[in-house]
Design a protein around this motif. Sequence first.
Motif, PDB file in Angstrom:
ATOM      1  N   VAL A 120       3.092  82.218   6.081  1.00 24.49           N
ATOM      2  CA  VAL A 120       3.840  83.393   5.374  1.00 24.49           C
ATOM      3  C   VAL A 120       5.133  83.691   5.771  1.00 24.49           C
ATOM      4  O   VAL A 120       5.420  83.681   7.242  1.00 24.49           O
ATOM      5  CB  VAL A 120       2.826  84.536   5.866  1.00 24.49           C
ATOM      6  N   ASN A 121       6.118  83.701   5.144  1.00 26.68           N
ATOM      7  CA  ASN A 121       7.575  83.711   5.417  1.00 26.68           C
ATOM      8  C   ASN A 121       8.057  82.668   6.655  1.00 26.68           C
ATOM      9  O   ASN A 121       8.939  83.115   7.457  1.00 26.68           O
ATOM     10  CB  ASN A 121       7.619  85.230   6.017  1.00 26.68           C
ATOM     11  N   GLY A 122       7.465  81.455   6.301  1.00 25.85           N
ATOM     12  CA  GLY A 122       7.871  80.600   7.340  1.00 25.85           C
ATOM     13  C   GLY A 122       7.009  80.377   8.364  1.00 25.85           C
ATOM     14  O   GLY A 122       7.566  79.449   9.486  1.00 25.85           O
ATOM     15  N   VAL A 123       6.422  81.329   8.766  1.00 24.18           N
ATOM     16  CA  VAL A 123       5.509  81.306  10.155  1.00 24.18           C
ATOM     17  C   VAL A 123       4.040  80.572   9.769  1.00 24.18           C
ATOM     18  O   VAL A 123       3.329  81.106   8.988  1.00 24.18           O
ATOM     19  CB  VAL A 123       5.493  82.653  10.427  1.00 24.18           C
ATOM     20  N   ALA A 124       3.596  79.898  10.743  1.00 23.94           N
ATOM     21  CA  ALA A 124       2.414  78.990  10.445  1.00 23.94           C
ATOM     22  C   ALA A 124       1.139  80.360  10.699  1.00 23.94           C
ATOM     23  O   ALA A 124       1.212  80.914  11.637  1.00 23.94           O
ATOM     24  CB  ALA A 124       2.262  77.945  11.374  1.00 23.94           C
TER      25      ALA A 124
ATOM     26  N   LEU B 108       1.970  82.227  -9.253  1.00 27.79           N
ATOM     27  CA  LEU B 108       1.314  80.967  -8.928  1.00 27.79           C
ATOM     28  C   LEU B 108       1.865  79.996  -8.946  1.00 27.79           C
ATOM     29  O   LEU B 108       2.421  79.702 -10.144  1.00 27.79           O
ATOM     30  CB  LEU B 108      -0.261  80.871  -9.098  1.00 27.79           C
ATOM     31  N   ASN B 109       2.455  79.061  -7.774  1.00 30.70           N
ATOM     32  CA  ASN B 109       2.920  77.653  -8.242  1.00 30.70           C
ATOM     33  C   ASN B 109       2.178  76.643  -7.588  1.00 30.70           C
ATOM     34  O   ASN B 109       1.527  76.722  -6.689  1.00 30.70           O
ATOM     35  CB  ASN B 109       4.358  77.586  -7.242  1.00 30.70           C
TER      36      ASN B 109
ATOM     37  N   MET C  35      -4.750  65.411  -7.933  1.00 31.64           N
ATOM     38  CA  MET C  35      -4.862  66.010  -6.745  1.00 31.64           C
ATOM     39  C   MET C  35      -3.979  67.075  -6.387  1.00 31.64           C
ATOM     40  O   MET C  35      -2.847  66.884  -6.728  1.00 31.64           O
ATOM     41  CB  MET C  35      -4.841  64.968  -5.608  1.00 31.64           C
ATOM     42  N   LEU C  36      -4.216  68.469  -6.209  1.00 30.69           N
ATOM     43  CA  LEU C  36      -3.374  69.434  -5.801  1.00 30.69           C
ATOM     44  C   LEU C  36      -2.595  68.995  -4.599  1.00 30.69           C
ATOM     45  O   LEU C  36      -3.287  69.088  -3.471  1.00 30.69           O
ATOM     46  CB  LEU C  36      -4.043  70.453  -5.704  1.00 30.69           C
ATOM     47  N   ILE C  37      -1.370  68.902  -4.641  1.00 32.05           N
ATOM     48  CA  ILE C  37      -0.797  68.394  -3.407  1.00 32.05           C
ATOM     49  C   ILE C  37       0.264  69.406  -2.671  1.00 32.05           C
ATOM     50  O   ILE C  37       0.922  69.307  -1.599  1.00 32.05           O
ATOM     51  CB  ILE C  37       0.160  67.089  -3.507  1.00 32.05           C
ATOM     52  N   ASP C  38       0.581  70.658  -3.505  1.00 30.83           N
ATOM     53  CA  ASP C  38       1.322  71.679  -3.050  1.00 30.83           C
ATOM     54  C   ASP C  38       1.244  72.986  -3.845  1.00 30.83           C
ATOM     55  O   ASP C  38       1.027  72.807  -4.937  1.00 30.83           O
ATOM     56  CB  ASP C  38       2.978  71.083  -2.877  1.00 30.83           C
ATOM     57  N   TRP C  39       0.966  73.960  -3.100  1.00 28.40           N
ATOM     58  CA  TRP C  39       1.070  75.128  -3.770  1.00 28.40           C
ATOM     59  C   TRP C  39       1.090  76.458  -3.143  1.00 28.40           C
ATOM     60  O   TRP C  39       1.265  76.378  -1.862  1.00 28.40           O
ATOM     61  CB  TRP C  39      -0.684  75.435  -4.407  1.00 28.40           C
ATOM     62  N   ASP C  40       1.661  77.523  -3.764  1.00 23.91           N
ATOM     63  CA  ASP C  40       2.180  78.520  -3.092  1.00 23.91           C
ATOM     64  C   ASP C  40       1.541  79.857  -4.098  1.00 23.91           C
ATOM     65  O   ASP C  40       1.909  79.722  -5.284  1.00 23.91           O
ATOM     66  CB  ASP C  40       3.391  78.873  -2.569  1.00 23.91           C
ATOM     67  N   VAL C  41       1.276  81.018  -3.456  1.00 23.57           N
ATOM     68  CA  VAL C  41       0.986  82.199  -4.310  1.00 23.57           C
ATOM     69  C   VAL C  41       1.608  83.428  -3.744  1.00 23.57           C
ATOM     70  O   VAL C  41       1.614  83.575  -2.539  1.00 23.57           O
ATOM     71  CB  VAL C  41      -0.541  82.299  -4.439  1.00 23.57           C
TER      72      VAL C  41
ATOM     73  N   VAL D 121       2.566  89.709  -0.531  1.00 19.11           N
ATOM     74  CA  VAL D 121       2.401  88.571   0.484  1.00 19.11           C
ATOM     75  C   VAL D 121       2.553  87.277  -0.330  1.00 19.11           C
ATOM     76  O   VAL D 121       1.853  86.949  -1.373  1.00 19.11           O
ATOM     77  CB  VAL D 121       0.889  88.535   1.218  1.00 19.11           C
ATOM     78  N   GLU D 122       3.346  86.392   0.122  1.00 18.51           N
ATOM     79  CA  GLU D 122       3.774  84.888  -0.326  1.00 18.51           C
ATOM     80  C   GLU D 122       3.063  84.032   0.666  1.00 18.51           C
ATOM     81  O   GLU D 122       3.434  83.779   1.551  1.00 18.51           O
ATOM     82  CB  GLU D 122       5.134  84.734  -0.406  1.00 18.51           C
ATOM     83  N   LEU D 123       1.935  83.408   0.337  1.00 22.08           N
ATOM     84  CA  LEU D 123       1.272  82.369   0.872  1.00 22.08           C
ATOM     85  C   LEU D 123       1.814  81.039   0.718  1.00 22.08           C
ATOM     86  O   LEU D 123       1.435  80.731  -0.657  1.00 22.08           O
ATOM     87  CB  LEU D 123      -0.255  82.682   0.815  1.00 22.08           C
TER      88      LEU D 123
END
Length: 250
Positions: A28-32, A198-199, A207-213, A218-220
Amino acid sequence: MSMIYILLSSTLCAWAESSQNLTYDLSVNGVAVGERRVDVTYLPSSKSNPLGMRRVELWTTANMNIQGQEVSYTQRGTAQFSDQRASFVISTKINEQITEIQGKKAKNGNWIVHQISNTALKKTEYRRGEVSAISLELFDPGQVDFWQPQDSYQLLVLEGLDPFIIQGVWSEEKGNLSAEIQSLAAKQLQGKSKEGVLNAVWSDAGMLIDWDVAIMGVELNANIRSVPPAPNFGEIVSPQKLTGIEEQEL
């Protein structure tokens, strides 16, 4: 037609069960903040499912700070998909609150969903026009071909304490991807709605290889840790070849 069906079924029965194991790093915001592990198992054909099924199992753990509040998130889910059937069960714990959600797709395409908490049991039936897919189907390799740019979608999001629907129109999105992900990407879609964005990026094998929501402020972001090898179904035994037709006098 019946002979073709028998030959196809006998061939599929020879497939061995195979699986792929995926791990996504969550930030989230570049923080693991945690990780999600996904196992996709390809089930061989059976009498009830001649073309086999895919089983998707998910485990997620995350700890994050949202608007000054510490949030501990753990979740476990299992879903099964075929061309004709689908069902799932998912359990989510956010801090001390726990919810289990169970669902099954009826023959008419409606989703029947039960939500179980410590205080209530709620049943909801979503018509086919209200829900076209559930969020767990993003990880189902058999689903991605049904989503195309300019298609509308109604996605039932299940990973929270309460299920909710995001709906909009898929569009092609050419976002910033790492060189490794870009080399594997076959389809990249974005879904915008008033509920969030949703990306998702899939490989040519679905196969889902990358996603963010981005939902509720909140951007995960989720990045696959490593790409698993293609599933191995073992040796497929072909049906015996026809040697010709012999005529016999009756």
